[in-house]
Design a protein around this motif. Sequence first.
Motif, short mmCIF file in Angstrom:
data_model
loop_
_atom_site.label_atom_id
_atom_site.label_comp_id
_atom_site.label_asym_id
_atom_site.label_seq_id
_atom_site.Cartn_x
_atom_site.Cartn_y
_atom_site.Cartn_z
N ASP A 1 1.00 -1.11 0.01
CA ASP A 1 0.20 -0.09 0.13
C ASP A 1 1.05 1.14 0.06
N VAL A 2 2.18 0.98 0.57
CA VAL A 2 3.20 2.22 0.96
C VAL A 2 4.37 1.84 0.32
N LEU A 3 5.14 2.54 -0.49
CA LEU A 3 6.34 2.32 -0.76
C LEU A 3 7.26 3.45 -0.09
N ILE A 4 8.24 3.26 0.50
CA ILE A 4 9.22 4.02 0.82
C ILE A 4 10.44 4.26 -0.26
N VAL A 5 10.57 5.28 -0.93
CA VAL A 5 11.19 5.33 -2.05
C VAL A 5 12.55 5.99 -1.61
N VAL A 6 13.65 5.36 -1.49
CA VAL A 6 14.93 5.85 -1.10
C VAL A 6 15.81 6.16 -2.34
N MET B 1 11.59 14.79 -18.49
CA MET B 1 10.77 13.81 -17.88
C MET B 1 9.52 14.18 -17.98
N LYS B 2 9.11 15.03 -18.99
CA LYS B 2 7.75 15.54 -19.13
C LYS B 2 6.57 14.53 -19.65
N SER B 3 7.03 13.58 -20.07
CA SER B 3 6.08 12.49 -20.38
C SER B 3 5.88 11.72 -19.29
N TYR B 4 6.59 11.76 -18.06
CA TYR B 4 5.98 10.83 -16.93
C TYR B 4 4.71 11.19 -16.50
N PRO B 5 3.61 10.07 -16.58
CA PRO B 5 2.27 10.21 -16.55
C PRO B 5 1.65 10.84 -15.19
N HIS B 6 2.74 11.12 -14.01
CA HIS B 6 2.06 11.54 -12.90
C HIS B 6 2.74 13.10 -12.52
N ARG B 7 2.03 14.13 -12.60
CA ARG B 7 2.47 15.25 -12.15
C ARG B 7 2.34 15.78 -10.45
N GLU B 8 1.63 14.89 -10.08
CA GLU B 8 1.41 14.82 -8.78
C GLU B 8 1.18 13.28 -8.01
N LEU B 9 1.75 12.95 -6.98
CA LEU B 9 1.71 11.51 -6.57
C LEU B 9 1.49 11.59 -4.99
N ALA B 10 0.59 10.54 -4.66
CA ALA B 10 0.22 10.42 -3.29
C ALA B 10 1.38 10.29 -2.20
N GLY B 11 1.14 10.87 -1.24
CA GLY B 11 1.90 10.54 -0.02
C GLY B 11 1.44 9.64 1.21
N SER B 12 1.92 9.33 1.99
CA SER B 12 1.30 8.56 3.32
C SER B 12 1.97 9.24 4.45
N PRO B 13 1.22 10.67 4.86
CA PRO B 13 1.76 11.50 5.75
C PRO B 13 1.64 10.79 7.20
N GLU B 14 0.71 9.82 7.48
CA GLU B 14 0.60 9.27 8.64
C GLU B 14 1.92 8.32 8.95
N PHE B 15 2.21 7.51 8.08
CA PHE B 15 3.28 6.62 8.05
C PHE B 15 4.64 7.45 8.12
N SER C 1 -2.99 -0.91 9.21
CA SER C 1 -2.88 -2.29 8.49
C SER C 1 -2.31 -2.37 7.27
N GLU C 2 -1.66 -1.17 7.13
CA GLU C 2 -0.92 -1.27 5.53
C GLU C 2 0.30 -2.04 5.48
N ARG C 3 0.54 -2.71 3.95
CA ARG C 3 1.73 -3.36 3.82
C ARG C 3 2.61 -2.16 3.18
N ILE C 4 3.89 -2.18 3.78
CA ILE C 4 4.89 -1.31 3.56
C ILE C 4 6.15 -1.76 2.93
N GLY C 5 6.32 -1.34 1.62
CA GLY C 5 7.69 -1.89 1.00
C GLY C 5 8.96 -0.64 1.01
N VAL C 6 9.86 -1.32 0.64
CA VAL C 6 11.09 -0.16 0.32
C VAL C 6 11.69 -0.45 -1.12
N LEU C 7 11.74 0.87 -1.92
CA LEU C 7 12.32 0.75 -2.98
C LEU C 7 13.31 1.71 -3.07
N ALA C 8 14.69 1.13 -3.25
CA ALA C 8 15.90 1.70 -3.24
C ALA C 8 16.37 2.20 -4.98
#
Length: 277
Positions: free
Chosen positions: A48-53, A85-99, A176-183
Amino acid sequence: MASFAGAYAASHGPLLVREWESVPAEQKSRLASAFRSLGERITESRADVLIVVSPDHWSNFFLDNYPAVCIGVGATHEGPPEPWMKSYPHRELAGSPEFALHLVEEAMRAGFEPSMSHRLKLDHGACIPLWRMELPNMPALVPMLVNSIEPPMPSLARCYAWGRLLRQAIDSFPGSERIGVLATGGLSHSIGEKTMGAIHEDFDRETIRRFSASASSLLEYLEAELPRRGNGSEEVRNWLVAHGAAAGRGFELVDYLPVPAVIVGCGFASWLTSGSG
Ligand SMILES: [Fe+2]
């Protein structure tokens, strides 16, 4: 309680976008498959959540203020600012402020003291892997920007310890989130210095080998070798964070290939998630 959804790592580099068409067909197909394979693993992990390092390539910070580590606690993040990077499809990405806030609090309690930001731009370092992985659903992202660009940088041991801390924060988060890490970053490359374009395949392969040995053998090798393996190789710090989150176990190489057309030794890995941290 939240649960750990695995750790993953992928190289990035501007030329993976800018020079994509000049990558030889066989290498292009291996790169595309490796990114997609990581995307499939992340999807299967139901993160549900990815920590992007990732490092900050002077997109948010500059020499007047360059934090060693910054955690993005915003509800949203901006897409990549690079014009190419202007073709990248997301101009805004959701965060997870609580986590993200829980992570900062856990870090402060443990004496790590990161910087934090309510509004970050996610540059090509985060967005190229996220793009090429072709995730059908983008998890909420918690950016963790680690200085692996501008010396002096956080020590390798500290980066590994940060990974252990991430895992502690995941395991103690009352959701109850599942949280991964992407380096993202590495393996060997050299940018804007005399050795620009050099790829040290021997270094990359030995580094990969030591991810399956003890953490001390890996850190010892990197301490000795990093100073002469090109400035971009310093980004392997982010892989150490992922390795720490996986408790230094379960490293699996998805693929590795040196790609002169993009001047990066391109590595892709995941850490198996079974067992306790
Ligand atoms: Fe980079």
